[in-house]
Design a protein around this motif. Structure first.
Motif, PDB file in Angstrom:
ATOM      1  N   PHE A 216       7.558   3.293 -10.576  1.00  0.00           N
ATOM      2  CA  PHE A 216       6.772   3.008  -9.386  1.00  0.00           C
ATOM      3  C   PHE A 216       6.624   1.510  -9.251  1.00  0.00           C
ATOM      4  CE2 PHE A 216       5.609   7.096 -11.115  1.00  0.00           C
ATOM      5  CZ  PHE A 216       5.800   7.921 -10.014  1.00  0.00           C
ATOM      6  N   MET A 217       6.663   1.033  -8.017  1.00  0.00           N
ATOM      7  CA  MET A 217       6.610  -0.405  -7.774  1.00  0.00           C
ATOM      8  C   MET A 217       6.081  -0.678  -6.378  1.00  0.00           C
ATOM      9  SD  MET A 217      10.661  -0.404  -7.315  1.00  0.00           S
ATOM     10  CE  MET A 217      10.653   1.278  -7.893  1.00  0.00           C
ATOM     11  N   GLU A 218       5.626  -1.901  -6.181  1.00  0.00           N
ATOM     12  CA  GLU A 218       5.284  -2.344  -4.836  1.00  0.00           C
ATOM     13  C   GLU A 218       6.445  -3.186  -4.326  1.00  0.00           C
ATOM     14  OE1 GLU A 218       1.869  -4.599  -2.170  1.00  0.00           O
ATOM     15  OE2 GLU A 218       1.566  -4.415  -4.333  1.00  0.00           O
ATOM     16  N   LEU A 219       6.861  -2.921  -3.100  1.00  0.00           N
ATOM     17  CA  LEU A 219       7.931  -3.683  -2.466  1.00  0.00           C
ATOM     18  C   LEU A 219       7.300  -4.780  -1.613  1.00  0.00           C
ATOM     19  CD1 LEU A 219      10.226  -0.739  -1.309  1.00  0.00           C
ATOM     20  CD2 LEU A 219      10.324  -2.022  -3.455  1.00  0.00           C
TER      21      LEU A 219
ATOM     22  N   SER B 101       3.132   3.811   2.384  1.00  0.00           N
ATOM     23  CA  SER B 101       2.754   2.507   2.929  1.00  0.00           C
ATOM     24  C   SER B 101       1.279   2.559   3.304  1.00  0.00           C
ATOM     25  CB  SER B 101       3.619   2.133   4.131  1.00  0.00           C
ATOM     26  OG  SER B 101       3.582   3.130   5.126  1.00  0.00           O
ATOM     27  N   THR B 102       0.600   1.436   3.106  1.00  0.00           N
ATOM     28  CA  THR B 102      -0.830   1.355   3.376  1.00  0.00           C
ATOM     29  C   THR B 102      -1.130   0.099   4.179  1.00  0.00           C
ATOM     30  OG1 THR B 102      -1.347   0.112   1.361  1.00  0.00           O
ATOM     31  CG2 THR B 102      -1.389   2.520   1.198  1.00  0.00           C
TER      32      THR B 102
ATOM     33  N   SER C 188     -12.048   4.011  10.573  1.00  0.00           N
ATOM     34  CA  SER C 188     -11.396   3.727   9.294  1.00  0.00           C
ATOM     35  C   SER C 188     -11.114   2.241   9.093  1.00  0.00           C
ATOM     36  CB  SER C 188     -10.100   4.533   9.175  1.00  0.00           C
ATOM     37  OG  SER C 188      -9.211   4.172  10.203  1.00  0.00           O
ATOM     38  N   GLU C 189     -11.606   1.396   9.963  1.00  0.00           N
ATOM     39  CA  GLU C 189     -11.394  -0.042   9.815  1.00  0.00           C
ATOM     40  C   GLU C 189     -12.602  -0.667   9.139  1.00  0.00           C
ATOM     41  OE1 GLU C 189     -10.205  -1.808  13.497  1.00  0.00           O
ATOM     42  OE2 GLU C 189      -8.500  -0.456  13.706  1.00  0.00           O
ATOM     43  N   THR C 190     -12.595  -0.582   7.818  1.00  0.00           N
ATOM     44  CA  THR C 190     -13.668  -1.151   7.018  1.00  0.00           C
ATOM     45  C   THR C 190     -13.046  -1.792   5.786  1.00  0.00           C
ATOM     46  OG1 THR C 190     -15.683  -0.651   5.783  1.00  0.00           O
ATOM     47  CG2 THR C 190     -14.065   1.101   5.925  1.00  0.00           C
ATOM     48  N   ALA C 191     -13.670  -2.810   5.278  1.00  0.00           N
ATOM     49  CA  ALA C 191     -13.101  -3.572   4.163  1.00  0.00           C
ATOM     50  C   ALA C 191     -12.877  -2.731   2.912  1.00  0.00           C
ATOM     51  CB  ALA C 191     -14.010  -4.756   3.841  1.00  0.00           C
ATOM     52  N   CYS C 192     -13.653  -1.681   2.740  1.00  0.00           N
ATOM     53  CA  CYS C 192     -13.540  -0.891   1.516  1.00  0.00           C
ATOM     54  C   CYS C 192     -12.609   0.318   1.669  1.00  0.00           C
ATOM     55  CB  CYS C 192     -14.918  -0.434   1.048  1.00  0.00           C
ATOM     56  SG  CYS C 192     -15.725   0.679   2.200  1.00  0.00           S
ATOM     57  N   MET C 193     -11.865   0.378   2.777  1.00  0.00           N
ATOM     58  CA  MET C 193     -10.996   1.538   3.002  1.00  0.00           C
ATOM     59  C   MET C 193      -9.563   1.091   3.261  1.00  0.00           C
ATOM     60  SD  MET C 193     -11.302   4.543   5.883  1.00  0.00           S
ATOM     61  CE  MET C 193     -12.881   5.093   5.270  1.00  0.00           C
ATOM     62  N   LYS C 194      -8.638   1.756   2.617  1.00  0.00           N
ATOM     63  CA  LYS C 194      -7.211   1.539   2.861  1.00  0.00           C
ATOM     64  C   LYS C 194      -6.673   2.798   3.533  1.00  0.00           C
ATOM     65  CE  LYS C 194      -7.497  -2.324   0.758  1.00  0.00           C
ATOM     66  NZ  LYS C 194      -7.724  -3.486   1.569  1.00  0.00           N
ATOM     67  N   ASN C 195      -5.744   2.610   4.456  1.00  0.00           N
ATOM     68  CA  ASN C 195      -5.207   3.720   5.229  1.00  0.00           C
ATOM     69  C   ASN C 195      -3.736   3.927   4.896  1.00  0.00           C
ATOM     70  OD1 ASN C 195      -7.430   4.321   7.406  1.00  0.00           O
ATOM     71  ND2 ASN C 195      -7.332   2.107   7.164  1.00  0.00           N
ATOM     72  N   ILE C 196      -3.358   5.166   4.646  1.00  0.00           N
ATOM     73  CA  ILE C 196      -1.947   5.491   4.452  1.00  0.00           C
ATOM     74  C   ILE C 196      -1.325   5.573   5.833  1.00  0.00           C
ATOM     75  CG2 ILE C 196      -0.316   7.236   3.658  1.00  0.00           C
ATOM     76  CD1 ILE C 196      -2.313   7.912   1.431  1.00  0.00           C
TER      77      ILE C 196
ATOM     78  N   VAL D 284      -0.630   4.145  -6.535  1.00  0.00           N
ATOM     79  CA  VAL D 284      -1.224   3.314  -5.479  1.00  0.00           C
ATOM     80  C   VAL D 284      -2.735   3.168  -5.703  1.00  0.00           C
ATOM     81  CG1 VAL D 284      -1.709   3.173  -2.993  1.00  0.00           C
ATOM     82  CG2 VAL D 284       0.568   3.860  -3.786  1.00  0.00           C
ATOM     83  N   CYS D 285      -3.406   4.255  -6.007  1.00  0.00           N
ATOM     84  CA  CYS D 285      -4.846   4.196  -6.282  1.00  0.00           C
ATOM     85  C   CYS D 285      -5.140   3.277  -7.460  1.00  0.00           C
ATOM     86  CB  CYS D 285      -5.394   5.599  -6.554  1.00  0.00           C
ATOM     87  SG  CYS D 285      -5.489   6.642  -5.097  1.00  0.00           S
ATOM     88  N   GLY D 286      -4.308   3.331  -8.486  1.00  0.00           N
ATOM     89  CA  GLY D 286      -4.478   2.468  -9.652  1.00  0.00           C
ATOM     90  C   GLY D 286      -4.335   0.998  -9.301  1.00  0.00           C
ATOM     91  N   VAL D 287      -3.374   0.670  -8.445  1.00  0.00           N
ATOM     92  CA  VAL D 287      -3.182  -0.714  -8.016  1.00  0.00           C
ATOM     93  C   VAL D 287      -4.423  -1.212  -7.288  1.00  0.00           C
ATOM     94  CG1 VAL D 287      -1.874  -2.211  -6.429  1.00  0.00           C
ATOM     95  CG2 VAL D 287      -0.658  -0.592  -7.910  1.00  0.00           C
TER      96      VAL D 287
END
Length: 137
Positions: free
Chosen positions: A18-21, A79-80, A89-97, A119-122
């Motif tokens: 697993f990797m981030e591109l 992708s997030t 869902s536009e809040t600093a503490c939330m990431k969106n898939i 992804v959650c671990g990252v």
């Protein structure tokens, strides 16, 4: 899902990496984005889009792409981004898939589960690093 609810576990697939591109590496998933587009055009979903939009999509810096690979081949991605499809869902503490896809021959083998866990671990490690930095101020 709160990151705190993502319990530590072993990966189902120890042979998958697993990797981030980043930057131009995002183009490595172009065939998977095509697969996602085709999938979303099939009933009952029908989510029309144009593949030309993806060439612009790759250059957006706020989109992060995480990939799963085996034997040098990328077999899935998530992708997030910070922005969501609604203002809720536009809040600093939330990431969106904003996209996820696994090649057909690898479906049903927990690839997406492992990739989401990665992804959650990252994001959790980044959050801890930020909190540690703030604590030092």
């Amino acid at each position: 899902m709160k990151l705190q609810e993502c319990k530590p576990r072993k990966l189902y697939n120890s042979n998958i990496t697993f990797m981030e591109l980043r930057n131009d590496e995002k183009r490595l998933i172009l065939d998977l984005r095509l697969g996602l587009t085709k999938h979303l055009l099939e009933p009952p979903v029908y989510f029309p889009t144009h593949i030309g939009n993806y060439m612009e999509w790759f250059s957006k810096e706020n989109i992060r792409v995480f990939a799963a690979g085996i034997s040098g081949e990328i077999i899935g991605f998530i992708s997030t981004q910070d922005e969501g499809e609604t203002f809720i869902s536009e809040t600093a503490c939330m990431k969106n898939i904003c996209g996820a896809f696994v090649k057909k021959e690898f479906r049903g083998k927990n690839v997406a589960d492992d990739l989401l866990f990665y992804v959650c671990g990252v994001y959790e490690r980044e959050e801890q690093n930020i909190l540690a930095w703030i604590a030092r101020l």
